[in-house]
Design an enzyme around this catalytic site. Structure first.
Site, mmCIF file in Angstrom:
data_model
loop_
_atom_site.group_PDB
_atom_site.id
_atom_site.type_symbol
_atom_site.label_atom_id
_atom_site.label_comp_id
_atom_site.label_asym_id
_atom_site.label_seq_id
_atom_site.Cartn_x
_atom_site.Cartn_y
_atom_site.Cartn_z
ATOM 1 N N GLU A 290 0.829 -1.209 0.000
ATOM 2 C CA GLU A 290 0.000 0.000 0.000
ATOM 3 C C GLU A 290 0.864 1.260 0.000
ATOM 4 O O GLU A 290 0.722 2.135 0.850
ATOM 5 C CB GLU A 290 -0.967 -0.029 1.193
ATOM 6 C CG GLU A 290 -1.898 -1.232 1.147
ATOM 7 C CD GLU A 290 -2.892 -1.334 2.292
ATOM 8 O OE1 GLU A 290 -2.598 -0.822 3.383
ATOM 9 O OE2 GLU A 290 -3.956 -1.944 2.088
ATOM 10 N N ASP A 369 -8.166 -9.250 4.176
ATOM 11 C CA ASP A 369 -7.994 -8.136 5.097
ATOM 12 C C ASP A 369 -9.102 -8.064 6.144
ATOM 13 O O ASP A 369 -9.954 -7.187 6.069
ATOM 14 C CB ASP A 369 -7.944 -6.833 4.289
ATOM 15 C CG ASP A 369 -7.430 -5.666 5.108
ATOM 16 O OD1 ASP A 369 -6.920 -5.898 6.213
ATOM 17 O OD2 ASP A 369 -7.543 -4.521 4.639
ATOM 18 N N GLU A 397 -12.715 -2.704 12.003
ATOM 19 C CA GLU A 397 -12.737 -1.971 10.733
ATOM 20 C C GLU A 397 -13.853 -2.450 9.806
ATOM 21 O O GLU A 397 -14.593 -1.645 9.248
ATOM 22 C CB GLU A 397 -11.375 -2.112 10.038
ATOM 23 C CG GLU A 397 -11.337 -1.438 8.683
ATOM 24 C CD GLU A 397 -9.957 -1.475 8.036
ATOM 25 O OE1 GLU A 397 -9.004 -1.985 8.657
ATOM 26 O OE2 GLU A 397 -9.854 -0.990 6.892
#
Ligand code: BDP
Length: 683
Positions: A290, A369, A397
């Protein structure tokens, strides 16, 4: 209080036989070691006893206590009572962080002995936990040792005070590019963490921004003062570092891990860190991921990168925690052969055995993820000669961002129990991460923190159960999700059995409920891009992040089979590979992760995929509303301030679950044109 004391609030216990028993034993305490950690344990003990039993635990100094007492200390601390209660054999097996606890009728004491002061502290928290859960303490005789060596928390706190994926306010370490120096809050945090068994904390985000590269140089005094606080509670401090660190400070113009200047820079830097913090834990690294810098820029591999840092830390006993979350976030979505799920295995499997022995690879629990449902990462089982820890995400998240209740312990348990077949029939992930399967030097569990400066630490009060539960599970993966929930409930709300049964049901049902009204059958995502909250079926569908469901008017799912798909299923060993690859044997809950199927495909449950989507979403939203109803039954029983916090969140969840239901079912109704046999209103 507002939830600040969390599971260390020590609610007062009901009177009765057990309370009498506790009062009888706990009136006097002796802890003669002068060590800071043992003295912290003593303060904790006195605080807990006073709060739970309403009595003072009177401190007895040199002379042996006359009546019954609780005595704790290290074996070498010289307290004759500890010496007489525990024999040599106990001392030999207790290990560096374990403790022994025994009720000695003969000596008239409950003794806790350990090799290390941290072991003593864990023992004291253990006894407090037993009392807080109304357990008998008259016949104790156990040696308790943590199963996992590293029990770590990763903060994603930024120097500016924001927290990446933080849902509980801002950082309590930093604000506006300063250290808060909030001694009291940091101490209370350390108390909470050590009481749950945590022994390592990385205090800054894995995405290390410009100013944070200075944590290992300019800001060392501030970092050291946090380490001073942690040390008292048996916690080692770690820092996330930027792979391009040498370039940031302008002294070296490359970060090539094989460059001598770069190596020297890291060696000098490590020496500086250890001069400030002699027991510094080590570095956490996110590289080539990322948009973070990494060894790929220089044509080097991740073993080169990690070993360079390991070499710098080695003389001081430090370790490198190198993350395997490495994938291409700029992939072409039209290329159906590229598959983000494959990335970690493809990058790291070939490097097995090439890392120095103070390197630990940190592997996310799944290949993608932290979705509510994904398979276990196939890297577990693939690395026989490499230290590794699993990485969970306590921060919610993708599981409701601490606005929805989602007790994650059952998910983590499932992952830890997953059989990899790596070495014969019984090779569960838990035996890989505890180091026993392959005899690793370093092993354990890490997880992304869910705390912030909200009064109650975690935003949603019930999200405290995830933080507590993570620590307890890392300490002992054999504990059940039910046991952990029940401990947490008693320590937080007290021992009223009605409260316990209601809260426990809410927690234990919550993951299934959340899963049922969000992305179906293991396909994942379907959330709003960037902030990742709330439904958006196509939010990431045509992006470069590699997060696809491939839904069209005929069907849905990602073909990851060997013959027609990305071949990801072949990264698993033996039976797992076969089971996932075949449409017949692939478990329903992961069907769309591995296969692309028509909406009319019939699941093992007997329902079609489309009907499953409709049914689970309607049931899920209904069950979310029931969570609120059950909680409401506790009004007047649970402390008002705590009651209100949870009520507000559950109300929000109930209405947000409907939004999920409506968007997901409408989307698939329009795509497929297939009616809901349940005849509910779908637009
Ligand atoms: C993802 C988060 C991102 C993190 C990344 C990571 O969305 O903010 O930086 O993981 O683990 O889940 O590095």
């Amino acid at each position: 209080d507002g939830g600040y004391a969390a599971w260390l609030s020590y609610p007062s216990l009901p009177s009765g036989r057990l309370q009498d028993q506790y009062v009888k034993w706990c009136g006097a305490v002796q802890a003669t070691d002068e060590d800071d950690t043992v003295q912290a344990a003593l303060r904790e003990w006195q605080r807990g006893i006073e709060s739970m039993l309403g009595i003072q635990a009177v401190k007895v100094r040199e002379q042996a206590p006359t009546g019954l007492s609780v005595v704790f200390g290290t074996f070498q601390g010289g307290n004759p009572l500890i010496g007489s209660v525990f024999g040599e054999e106990t001392v030999r097996i207790v290990g560096p962080e374990g403790f022994a606890i025994r009720t000695s009728q003969e000596q008239g004491c409950i003794a806790i002995g350990a090799v290390s002061p941290a072991g003593v502290l864990y023992g004291v928290f253990h006894l407090l936990r037993l009392i807080g859960n109304l357990e008998e303490i008259e016949g104790l005789d156990e040696v308790i040792i943590p199963v996992n060596g590293l029990r770590m928390i990763n903060h994603w706190d930024n120097f500016d005070g924001s927290v990446e994926r933080g849902y509980a306010g801002r950082s309590f370490f930093y604000d506006n590019n300063h250290f808060t120096n909030d001694v009291e809050r940091i101490r209370d945090y350390a108390r909470l963490m050590s009481s749950a068994g945590i022994n390592a904390i990385a205090i800054n985000n894995v995405n290390v921004h410009a100013l944070e590269t200075l944590f290992i140089s300019k800001y060392l005094p501030e970092v050291a003062s946090i380490a001073d606080q942690f040390r008292v509670y048996g916690i080692k401090l770690f820092l996330s570092v930027n792979f391009a660190g040498p370039m940031h400070e302008g002294e070296v113009c490359t970060a090539d891990p094989l460059d001598l200047g770069v190596r020297k820079w890291w060696q000098d830097t490590a020496a500086g860190v250890y001069a400030a913090i002699p027991d510094f834990g080590g570095f956490v690294v996110k590289a080539d991921s990322e948009n973070r810098p990494g060894p790929f820029t220089y044509g080097r591999d991740h073993a080169d990168g990690a070993n360079m840092l390991a070499e710098a830390l080695e003389p001081f006993g430090g370790i490198v925690i190198w993350r395997c979350f490495v994938y291409n976030c700029k992939q072409d979505w039209r290329d159906r052969k590229t598959d983000r799920a494959r990335a970690a295995y493809d990058h790291f499997k070939p490097l097995d055995g090439k890392f120095k022995d103070n390197v630990i690879l940190q592997i996310k629990n799944g290949p993608m993820d932290f979705q509510v449902r994904e398979p276990v990462s196939p890297l577990f089982g693939a690395l026989e000669r490499t230290n590794q820890v699993i990485e969970f995400q306590i921060a919610q998240e993708y599981t409701g961002q601490q606005r929805h209740v989602c007790y994650l312990v059952p998910q983590w348990k499932e992952v830890l129990e997953f059989n990899t077949y790596a070495q014969g029939a019984a090779s569960p992930v838990k035996h890989i991460v505890d180091g026993s399967l392959w005899g690793n030097r370093h092993s354990g569990i890490a997880a992304v923190s869910n705390v912030g400066n909200d009064r109650n630490w975690t935003g949603h009060l019930l999200a405290q159960a995830n933080l507590y539960g993570y620590g307890r599970l890392a300490w002992n993966p054999e504990l059940t999700a039910e046991e952990i929930a029940s401990e947490w409930i008693s320590l937080t709300f007290g021992t009223d059995p009605d409260v316990s049964s209601v809260v426990s049901r809410i927690l234990l049902d919550s993951l299934e409920i959340y899963e049922s009204y969000t992305a179906p059958l293991g396909v994942g995502w379907m959330i709003n891009p960037e902030h990742h909250y709330g439904p958006n079926v196509d939010g990431y569908e045509y992006s470069q992040w590699g997060t696809y469901h491939y839904a069209d008017h005929q069907g849905i799912g990602v073909d990851r089979t060997v013959k027609t798909g990305t071949g990801y299923s072949a990264q698993y060993i033996g039976l797992n590979s076969e089971r996932y690859d075949s449409l017949e044997t692939c478990p329903d809950e992961l069907l769309l992760f591995f296969h692309h199927v028509p909406y009319t495909h019939v699941l093992h449950s007997g329902k079609t995929v489309i009907q499953h989507i409709y049914d689970t979403h309607f049931e899920g939203a209904e069950r979310a509303a029931e969570l609120l109803a059950s909680w409401s039954s506790l009004k007047g029983t649970v402390r008002e301030d705590l009651y209100m916090q949870v009520e507000e969140r559950l109300r929000g969840q109930a209405s947000h679950a409907k939004e999920w239901r409506d968007q997901i079912s409408t989307y698939f109704y329009r795509k497929s044109g297939i009616e809901d046999t349940g005849k509910r209103t779908i637009y």
